[in-house]
Design a protein around this motif. Structure first.
Motif, mmCIF file in Angstrom:
data_model
loop_
_atom_site.group_PDB
_atom_site.id
_atom_site.type_symbol
_atom_site.label_atom_id
_atom_site.label_comp_id
_atom_site.label_asym_id
_atom_site.label_seq_id
_atom_site.Cartn_x
_atom_site.Cartn_y
_atom_site.Cartn_z
ATOM 1 N N ARG A 170 -10.163 -9.739 2.908
ATOM 2 C CA ARG A 170 -10.941 -9.999 1.714
ATOM 3 C C ARG A 170 -11.356 -11.463 1.620
ATOM 4 N N VAL A 171 -12.456 -11.668 0.939
ATOM 5 C CA VAL A 171 -12.926 -13.009 0.588
ATOM 6 C C VAL A 171 -13.270 -12.976 -0.890
ATOM 7 N N GLY A 172 -13.125 -14.123 -1.554
ATOM 8 C CA GLY A 172 -13.355 -14.137 -2.992
ATOM 9 C C GLY A 172 -13.908 -15.448 -3.484
ATOM 10 N N THR A 173 -14.017 -15.513 -4.803
ATOM 11 C CA THR A 173 -14.571 -16.710 -5.428
ATOM 12 C C THR A 173 -13.667 -17.912 -5.237
ATOM 13 N N ARG A 174 -12.371 -17.701 -5.123
ATOM 14 C CA ARG A 174 -11.443 -18.805 -4.841
ATOM 15 C C ARG A 174 -10.717 -18.591 -3.521
ATOM 16 N N THR A 175 -10.540 -17.345 -3.135
ATOM 17 C CA THR A 175 -9.864 -17.041 -1.868
ATOM 18 C C THR A 175 -10.878 -17.097 -0.734
ATOM 19 N N ARG A 176 -10.748 -18.119 0.112
ATOM 20 C CA ARG A 176 -11.674 -18.232 1.250
ATOM 21 C C ARG A 176 -11.524 -17.036 2.175
ATOM 22 N N SER A 177 -10.300 -16.669 2.473
ATOM 23 C CA SER A 177 -10.036 -15.505 3.313
ATOM 24 C C SER A 177 -8.588 -15.079 3.095
ATOM 25 N N ALA A 178 -8.374 -13.774 3.256
ATOM 26 C CA ALA A 178 -7.017 -13.250 3.148
ATOM 27 C C ALA A 178 -6.915 -12.009 4.022
ATOM 28 N N TYR A 179 -5.909 -11.975 4.881
ATOM 29 C CA TYR A 179 -5.684 -10.842 5.767
ATOM 30 C C TYR A 179 -4.230 -10.419 5.641
ATOM 31 N N ASN A 180 -4.017 -9.128 5.525
ATOM 32 C CA ASN A 180 -2.636 -8.669 5.516
ATOM 33 C C ASN A 180 -2.542 -7.273 6.119
ATOM 34 N N ALA A 181 -1.402 -7.000 6.727
ATOM 35 C CA ALA A 181 -1.101 -5.695 7.305
ATOM 36 C C ALA A 181 0.244 -5.246 6.752
ATOM 37 N N THR A 182 0.283 -4.021 6.234
ATOM 38 C CA THR A 182 1.494 -3.500 5.614
ATOM 39 C C THR A 182 1.832 -2.141 6.196
ATOM 40 N N LEU A 183 3.053 -1.996 6.662
ATOM 41 C CA LEU A 183 3.567 -0.726 7.147
ATOM 42 C C LEU A 183 4.631 -0.257 6.164
ATOM 43 N N SER A 184 4.408 0.908 5.543
ATOM 44 C CA SER A 184 5.331 1.410 4.534
ATOM 45 C C SER A 184 5.737 2.833 4.849
ATOM 46 N N ALA A 185 6.895 3.235 4.322
ATOM 47 C CA ALA A 185 7.401 4.591 4.555
ATOM 48 C C ALA A 185 8.417 4.925 3.475
ATOM 49 N N PRO A 186 8.522 6.214 3.115
ATOM 50 C CA PRO A 186 9.568 6.617 2.160
ATOM 51 C C PRO A 186 10.935 6.594 2.834
ATOM 52 N N VAL A 187 11.958 6.381 2.044
ATOM 53 C CA VAL A 187 13.328 6.362 2.548
ATOM 54 C C VAL A 187 13.935 7.742 2.356
ATOM 55 N N ASN A 188 14.420 8.342 3.437
ATOM 56 C CA ASN A 188 14.999 9.687 3.401
ATOM 57 C C ASN A 188 14.062 10.706 2.766
ATOM 58 N N GLY A 189 12.771 10.555 3.017
ATOM 59 C CA GLY A 189 11.806 11.507 2.504
ATOM 60 C C GLY A 189 11.571 11.443 1.023
ATOM 61 N N ASN A 190 12.094 10.432 0.350
ATOM 62 C CA ASN A 190 11.944 10.304 -1.102
ATOM 63 C C ASN A 190 10.746 9.406 -1.406
ATOM 64 N N PRO A 191 9.662 9.957 -1.973
ATOM 65 C CA PRO A 191 8.489 9.112 -2.242
ATOM 66 C C PRO A 191 8.729 8.071 -3.313
ATOM 67 N N ASP A 192 9.823 8.195 -4.071
ATOM 68 C CA ASP A 192 10.134 7.241 -5.127
ATOM 69 C C ASP A 192 10.944 6.054 -4.620
ATOM 70 N N ILE A 193 11.287 6.051 -3.347
ATOM 71 C CA ILE A 193 11.957 4.911 -2.710
ATOM 72 C C ILE A 193 11.157 4.566 -1.467
ATOM 73 N N GLN A 194 10.551 3.390 -1.449
ATOM 74 C CA GLN A 194 9.669 2.994 -0.358
ATOM 75 C C GLN A 194 10.143 1.683 0.256
ATOM 76 N N VAL A 195 10.046 1.593 1.572
ATOM 77 C CA VAL A 195 10.300 0.341 2.264
ATOM 78 C C VAL A 195 8.990 -0.089 2.916
ATOM 79 N N ALA A 196 8.696 -1.383 2.839
ATOM 80 C CA ALA A 196 7.414 -1.887 3.350
ATOM 81 C C ALA A 196 7.620 -3.197 4.080
ATOM 82 N N LEU A 197 6.979 -3.328 5.237
ATOM 83 C CA LEU A 197 6.972 -4.558 6.027
ATOM 84 C C LEU A 197 5.552 -5.107 6.026
#
Length: 508
Positions: A170-197
């Motif tokens: 993304r680029v914005g009015t104040r943010t010159r540039s921003a890049y991010n990558a996120t890998l997420s997954a539920p813990v023990n198949g529970n969608p209400d508990i998520q771990v993200a890197l």
């Protein structure tokens, strides 16, 4: 007999696997209601449409149904409640089309002798439709006081366990540039508990403090839903390399002193309680409250890094409806924050370094204390807003519909008043723009400095402004065009009389 689950439309029952089609639901809602206390169990469970989803993930969701069926005291109401919970979890995984989830119940054939004739045996069939594995989107987004253009790519259900890889630029009015990558997954198949890197890299302008800030780093986050609906918790470890660079020719000595590189290693926790009633216009809650608490511990003990402090913020917003059918909404908000310098050792008794400008609070602008420039409140060094270590801000507002448009219109007229106070730590009663007097002082001096700063919050009148304006409640963000009149401006602060435009999600 309760049986186990097999995805993709197969049934596992008494050692035989057969491919089946979902049958009509002869066990209607009224039947369930009339026989909710009747003994019941699940004979088999089928899932149709989950061709790319791992069996182990589905077992975590459906095993509670099977386990409860083994209890001889299980009733039809208990079974249907467990089925409802499992259906909700399937929807919240984010890998199935929500509108496609269907549940079918049918009486199971009594092929086994010795079963209790008074006990209902059910065949349960779930129909789902998986979302596409890949998604690409682009558009504009609005955060507090900033608009951005973004490109977003998602890869869903990567290994069949509801994993998701998100790539964002993304680029914005104040943010010159921003890049991010996120890998997420539920813990023990529970969608209400998520771990993200997450890995990130960004570059943003800070014109109110004559510099740019570049961030490079990553974080590991664990988030989970609370016991009550609307409660969320998260715990985060982050390591960020910060570069304070791009100083303008007018940069103050404080900004020049903090320029350069620093590394922040921190542990963070946040809690959100959302009790807003958003049954009407989404970005204009009709009633209820929202509580947000965040705390961060950086640099202390094993965390190391170049900065060491604890930082806590508290925010409470409350909304009350006006007279019935009038469309009037009363709202109020309170925000508090404290940054406490800490030693780098495992003890709390060592010497602490002063806070840096990129860690301190900033206050003022169209989304918090209106009638002031961004960073307009608190300590300044020349024209630079160098931030503070302790702040308090509050506001009240009244929104009411325009006579011609009526109560259902997202366009409202607003009357507001807000105020705030932002101060830096002190030592021996002498104020400092950048807390430099704390250099080399131990825990006692820091504690006294915090005490003095907190007492300053209630010394004299806070910076205050009032005004009126128009509010447009778009589902994506809230737009405000206000006329502000500063009533109290403390020495060195920068107010803004006249029109002020704000776009954001959270407003004071």
């Amino acid at each position: 007999m309760a049986s186990s689950l097999s995805p993709g439309g197969s049934r596992k029952q008494a050692g035989v696997n057969t491919l089946t089609e979902p049958q009509p639901d002869p066990v209607g809602l009224q039947t369930v209601l009339d026989n909710a206390l009747a003994p019941a169990s699940v004979h088999s469970i089928e899932l149709h449409g989950a061709t790319n989803t791992r069996r182990s993930l589905l077992d975590h969701i459906f095993n509670p149904i099977i386990e409860s069926s083994r209890n001889p005291n299980t009733t039809l109401g208990d079974v249907t409640a467990q089925i409802g919970i499992a259906s909700g979890k399937l929807s919240r995984l984010g890998i199935f089309r929500e509108e496609s989830t269907r549940v079918f119940l049918a009486d199971a054939p009594r092929s086994q002798p010795g079963l209790d004739p008074n006990r209902t045996e059910l065949d349960v069939s779930f129909n789902v439709r998986e979302r596409g594995r890949f998604a690409l989107s682009a558009g504009t987004d609005f955060g507090n006081s900033e608009g951005t253009a973004y490109t977003n790519a998602e890869v869903r259900n990567i290994l069949g366990g509801a994993e998701k890889l998100t790539l964002n630029a993304r680029v914005g009015t104040r943010t010159r540039s921003a890049y991010n990558a996120t890998l997420s997954a539920p813990v023990n198949g529970n969608p209400d508990i998520q771990v993200a890197l997450e890995a990130l890299k960004s570059s943003a302008q800070k014109p109110w403090a004559s510099h740019d800030e570049h961030l490079t780093g990553g974080s590991l986050k664990l988030a989970w839903a609370g016991v009550r609906p609307g409660d969320t918790h998260s715990f985060t470890f982050a390591s960020i390399w910060r570069q304070l660079t791009g100083l303008t020719a007018q940069a103050s000595p404080t900004i020049r002193h903090d320029a350069g590189d620093s590394v922040k290693n921190s542990l963070g926790y946040s809690y959100i309680r959302d009790r807003f009633d958003r049954s009407g216009i989404h970005s204009l809650p009709q009633s209820g409250h929202q509580l947000r608490i965040t705390t961060e511990l950086a640099g202390w003990g094993p965390l190391q890094g170049d900065v060491s402090f604890s930082k806590t913020e508290f925010e409470l917003n409350k909304t009350l409806p006006g007279p019935r059918t009038s469309g009037v909404i009363f709202s109020g908000g309170l925000r508090l924050g404290l940054l406490y310098p800490l030693p780098f050792s495992y003890s709390l008794q060592g010497a602490a370094l002063p806070s840096r400008v990129n860690d301190r609070f900033q206050l003022g602008g169209p989304t918090d204390v209106r009638g002031f420039k961004i960073g307009g409140l608190g300590p300044h060094d020349g024209s630079d807003a160098v931030g503070g270590d302790v702040f308090a801000a509050g506001g009240i507002s009244m929104l009411f519909p325009l006579p011609v448009l009526g109560a259902d219109s997202p366009l409202r007229l607003q009357l507001f008043a807000n105020s705030g106070r932002l101060v830096a730590l002190k030592h021996k009663g002498k104020s400092t723009e950048a807390s430099s007097s704390l250099v080399g002082h131990g825990s006692g001096a820091v504690f006294k400095g915090v005490q003095s700063a907190v007492s300053d919050l209630v010394t004299g009148l806070p910076s205050t402004a009032a005004g009126f304006g128009l509010v447009y409640a778009h589902p994506v963000a809230r737009f405000e065009l206000n006329f502000s009149l500063p009533l109290v401006t403390r020495r060195g602060e920068e107010s803004r009389k006249g029109l002020q435009f704000g776009v954001g999600i959270n407003f004071l």
